[in-house]
Design an enzyme around this catalytic site. Sequence first.
Site, PDB file in Angstrom:
ATOM      1  N   ARG A 105       0.783  -1.285   0.041  1.00  0.00           N
ATOM      2  CA  ARG A 105       0.109   0.132  -0.008  1.00  0.00           C
ATOM      3  C   ARG A 105       1.074   1.282  -0.098  1.00  0.00           C
ATOM      4  O   ARG A 105       1.958   1.451   0.824  1.00  0.00           O
ATOM      5  CB  ARG A 105      -0.914  -0.073   1.162  1.00  0.00           C
ATOM      6  CG  ARG A 105      -1.637   1.317   1.531  1.00  0.00           C
ATOM      7  CD  ARG A 105      -2.725   1.260   2.479  1.00  0.00           C
ATOM      8  NE  ARG A 105      -3.980   0.559   2.003  1.00  0.00           N
ATOM      9  CZ  ARG A 105      -5.162   1.013   2.596  1.00  0.00           C
ATOM     10  NH1 ARG A 105      -5.285   1.636   3.590  1.00  0.00           N
ATOM     11  NH2 ARG A 105      -5.989   0.027   2.018  1.00  0.00           N
ATOM     12  N   CYS A 260     -16.353   1.735   0.994  1.00  0.00           N
ATOM     13  CA  CYS A 260     -15.098   0.905   1.449  1.00  0.00           C
ATOM     14  C   CYS A 260     -14.812   1.043   2.737  1.00  0.00           C
ATOM     15  O   CYS A 260     -14.092   0.127   3.090  1.00  0.00           O
ATOM     16  CB  CYS A 260     -13.983   1.151   0.383  1.00  0.00           C
ATOM     17  SG  CYS A 260     -13.344   2.751   0.521  1.00  0.00           S
TER      18      CYS A 260
HETATM   19  N1  NVA Z   1      -9.789   6.729  -1.171  1.00  0.00           N
HETATM   20  C1  NVA Z   1      -9.502   6.421   0.010  1.00  0.00           C
HETATM   21  C2  NVA Z   1      -9.833   4.998   0.437  1.00  0.00           C
HETATM   22  C3  NVA Z   1      -9.237   4.442   1.785  1.00  0.00           C
HETATM   23  C4  NVA Z   1      -9.462   3.030   1.810  1.00  0.00           C
HETATM   24  C5  NVA Z   1      -8.194   6.712   0.235  1.00  0.00           C
HETATM   25  O1  NVA Z   1      -7.310   6.569  -0.778  1.00  0.00           O
HETATM   26  O2  NVA Z   1      -7.678   7.187   1.125  1.00  0.00           O
HETATM   27  N1   CP Z   2     -11.289  -0.072   2.704  1.00  0.00           N
HETATM   28  C1   CP Z   2      -9.886   0.154   3.083  1.00  0.00           C
HETATM   29  O1   CP Z   2      -9.219  -0.218   2.345  1.00  0.00           O
HETATM   30  O2   CP Z   2      -9.763   0.324   4.500  1.00  0.00           O
HETATM   31  P1   CP Z   2      -8.304   0.300   5.336  1.00  0.00           P
HETATM   32  O3   CP Z   2      -7.874   1.884   4.945  1.00  0.00           O
HETATM   33  O4   CP Z   2      -8.759   0.332   6.529  1.00  0.00           O
HETATM   34  O5   CP Z   2      -7.445  -0.636   4.892  1.00  0.00           O
END
Ligand code: NVA
Ligand code: CP
Length: 301
Positions: A105, A260
């Site tokens: 991530r 999400c």
């Molecule tokens: N669009 C959000 C999704 C978090 C799971 C972000 O990138 O922070």
């Molecule tokens: N939806 C999602 O990816 O949540 P987190 O940021 O908690 O992993």
Amino acid sequence: MRETRHFLTLLDLTPNELAGIIERAHELKRLQRAGEPHPTLAGKVLGMVFEKSSTRTRVSFEAGMAQLGGTALFLSPRDTQLGRGEPIEDTARVLSRMVDGIMIRTFEHEKVERFARHSLVPVINGLTDLVHPCQLLADVQTFTEHRGPIAGATVAWVGDGNNMCHSYINAARQFDFRLRIACPEGYDPDPDILAAAGDRCTLVRDPVVAVEGTDLVVTDTWVSMGQEEEKKRRETAFAPYKVTRALMSHAAPGALFMHCLPAYRGMEVDAELLDAPESVVWEEAENRLHAQKALLEFLLG
Ligand code: NVA
Ligand code: CP
């Protein structure tokens, strides 16, 4: 030797492969609920590199690997040499000699692509600024559980043309559904990603027009990770895009609501809607576990 497959976007797998993962996700959920052991990845190790915060992604991958008989390692840039400037390419070469799969991530999507190019083992995108493909596996599983196949359905995306929106566009192609996107001007999705989906995806300004007659309404935070400094400006721009029960009343009867998470009650979604029967967000969050276990089996098995 088998070619190393990666999951950096939904387009890395064929529609058939994705359908197989969703099917297996249902089965894995049943096994988990029944308390039946399913150690299909015994002895395997997943490395997890997190350059952004996470609750769901971290816990679902970590718990998922444990339930499959394997192990997951949480690696933060604060404690690894990645945070002190060791190149991505070198990190990929080294980690991939020790583990069986790597989840990342991070911010720039290009980073996961570079990592994958130098990795000997499958790389999974756990969210970048561009896309969030793992979330879509869970969302499709959730829709299917409640309403049957998503192929042929119509979905509304209301809010930011962000990473989740991009993954919805890719999902519309791969799972064969229609998508109507309502964004304020200046917050549109990437034009190339949108254009590649052809006429199955349309962009409008009015959320009511987007939601009219749809089977599923989806939104996400107005301020994604890394955009904290734009918070004020974004909150003003997105104010007319809040998803409420009143907006949901324009959708088809029985339409579902997804997010999400994490959600900001009173901002992109009304507290009342988040906790209403048409909201399946908790099931959606749980399905991250089952869907990613199916993905892990596919890539690492
Ligand atoms: N669009 C959000 C999704 C978090 C799971 C972000 O990138 O922070
Ligand atoms: N939806 C999602 O990816 O949540 P987190 O940021 O908690 O992993």
